[in-house]
Motif scaffolding. Structure first.
Motif, PDB file in Angstrom:
ATOM      1  N   GLY A   1      -3.015   4.498   0.327  1.00 16.68           N
ATOM      2  CA  GLY A   1      -4.177   4.031   1.064  1.00 16.68           C
ATOM      3  C   GLY A   1      -5.472   4.578   0.516  1.00 16.68           C
ATOM      4  O   GLY A   1      -6.544   4.354   1.073  1.00 16.68           O
TER       5      GLY A   1
ATOM      6  N   GLU B   1      -2.941   2.302  -6.723  1.00 15.97           N
ATOM      7  CA  GLU B   1      -3.592   1.769  -5.520  1.00 15.97           C
ATOM      8  C   GLU B   1      -4.930   1.134  -5.875  1.00 15.97           C
ATOM      9  O   GLU B   1      -5.304   0.072  -5.356  1.00 15.97           O
TER      10      GLU B   1
ATOM     11  N   THR C   1       5.895   4.321   0.837  1.00 17.17           N
ATOM     12  CA  THR C   1       4.824   3.401   1.221  1.00 17.17           C
ATOM     13  C   THR C   1       3.912   4.075   2.240  1.00 17.17           C
ATOM     14  O   THR C   1       4.277   5.083   2.861  1.00 17.17           O
TER      15      THR C   1
ATOM     16  N   LYS D   1       0.830  -1.190   0.000  1.00 16.23           N
ATOM     17  CA  LYS D   1       0.000   0.000   0.000  1.00 16.23           C
ATOM     18  C   LYS D   1       0.873   1.252   0.000  1.00 16.23           C
ATOM     19  O   LYS D   1       1.876   1.327   0.687  1.00 16.23           O
TER      20      LYS D   1
ATOM     21  N   CYS E   1      -7.951   4.943  -2.940  1.00 13.04           N
ATOM     22  CA  CYS E   1      -8.249   4.467  -4.298  1.00 13.04           C
ATOM     23  C   CYS E   1      -9.161   5.434  -5.050  1.00 13.04           C
ATOM     24  O   CYS E   1      -9.588   5.137  -6.164  1.00 13.04           O
TER      25      CYS E   1
ATOM     26  N   ASN F   1      -5.802  -2.791  -5.356  1.00 11.61           N
ATOM     27  CA  ASN F   1      -6.934  -3.126  -4.501  1.00 11.61           C
ATOM     28  C   ASN F   1      -7.936  -4.020  -5.228  1.00 11.61           C
ATOM     29  O   ASN F   1      -8.451  -4.992  -4.649  1.00 11.61           O
TER      30      ASN F   1
END
Length: 369
Positions: free
Chosen positions: A63, A251, A322, A60, A65, A255
């Motif tokens: 965090g 991301e 990250t 990730k 999307c 996901n």
């Protein structure tokens, strides 16, 4: 194959797609990161250059999307018009397949992109030209160029209905769309002849950082290329004015493909939630309302988009690679991003019907594809 999960919202049984054995479960095999075929081993120009660029992390990052797609096109997500491309590609929500448009080297698809860009440019350019004439030269100058306005609008209408005619006969190319399959863990990329698809594991693709400078303004555009570690097959998107936008899109893709985590709570993924095992179980556990984004008003969507974007663009890109590192620098993702339904004041019992505003209905839709 289908299994059934009882959703506690309305006690109805919803069909949930079962993952294939090949589904991506967040594993990170270093082999595909350490054995990337270099320029001399590749044939295609773009693949040669991408293989040398830096690689985005698999873990990730932001965090978040909620990329620019959510903010710009949430009306399409809710009203259903976004399903047009799905119907052309024969994609159903229960298949857990996400089609994303990629930059193409195919001549027909490049010509289609140029056509769309030119059409949109003319739509905005003609009124601006006429307005400048009116402001600088007055009504007389405006009337002297009135033919440009009438012929321009006529040309836009011809362009629009020609596009729709070609679309009706399935002559609009769709090979530029890359399909991400959460159920199988595969990426589906059309072959050069556009007669079928390559099916390759998501795990074998690396996200290479890419920066492109506008030749006219010199302004940088950020993005990335999902390039297979060995084959010259890729998905590429470089439309972001900042690196944070590219990170959010990466991301989003990670996901969607990682079956060990529930789908992000964004409008784009709403249609998949009831069919995805991990997400359906998660929603049931947390009491999330089914079809939330279809039943909440536009004002709340804008609130979530603003909170997401504010958090995203505060990501310390110079200090962290990250999410774990960013959190140590004080970065925080607000709860509304992860649990938007907890802060919604009004959730309708029925699907909300969204209508285009007056300007869009009478001045935009009549002339655009």
């Amino acid at each position: 194959m289908m299994i059934f999960i009882d959703m506690n919202n309305n006690n109805n049984y919803k069909k949930v797609t079962e993952y294939a054995d090949t589904a991506y479960n967040g594993k990170a095999n270093p082999y595909y990161r350490e054995n990337i075929a270099q320029r001399a081993q590749r044939k295609r120009h773009l693949a040669k250059w991408q293989s040398k660029l830096g690689v985005f992390p698999r873990v990730k990052i932001t965090g978040i999307c909620w990329d620019s797609y959510q903010a710009l096109n949430f009306n399409k997500d809710i009203t259903g018009t976004i399903f047009d491309i799905d119907s052309k590609l024969n994609i159903k929500p229960e298949q857990l397949r996400l089609a994303l448009s990629s930059q193409s080297q195919n001549l027909k698809e490049v010509m289609l992109s140029i056509w769309k860009f030119s059409h949109a440019g003319a739509f905005f350019g003609i009124p601006v030209f006429m307005l400048i004439g009116l402001v600088l030269g007055g009504v007389q100058t405006f009337m002297e160029h009135i033919d440009i306005l009438w012929f321009g609008l006529a040309g836009l209408l011809m362009s629009k209905y020609l596009y729709r005619l070609l679309d009706k006969f399935n002559l609009i190319p769709t090979g530029q769309y890359v399909i991400f399959n959460r159920q199988t863990g595969m990426i589906e990329i059309a072959n050069d002849e556009r007669t079928g698809y390559h099916h390759l594991p998501f795990e074998q693709f690396n996200a290479h950082h890419r920066t492109v400078h506008n030749p006219k303004t010199g302004a940088p555009y950020y993005g990335f290329t999902l390039l297979h570690y060995k084959e010259d097959l890729m998905y590429q998107n470089t439309d972001y004015p900042s690196v944070e936008g590219a990170l959010a899109h990466w991301e989003l893709i990670k996901n969607f493909m990682d079956t060990t985590t529930p789908l992000a709570d964004i409008p784009q993924f709403e249609r998949y939630r009831l069919y995805d095992p991990t997400t359906a179980t998660y929603d049931r556990k947390h009491g999330r309302p089914a079809n939330f984004w279809r039943r909440v008003d536009k004002k709340f969507m804008k609130k979530v988009a603003k909170a997401s974007n504010n958090a995203l663009y505060s990501f310390p890109v110079k200090q962290a690679d990250t999410l774990h590192e960013a959190l140590q620098h004080g970065y925080k993702v607000p709860d509304i991003v992860y649990f938007p339904w907890r802060e919604a004041e009004v959730i309708s019992d029925t699907f909300i019907e969204y209508k285009t505003g007056v300007f869009g209905r009478y001045f935009v839709e009549p002339f655009m594809f």
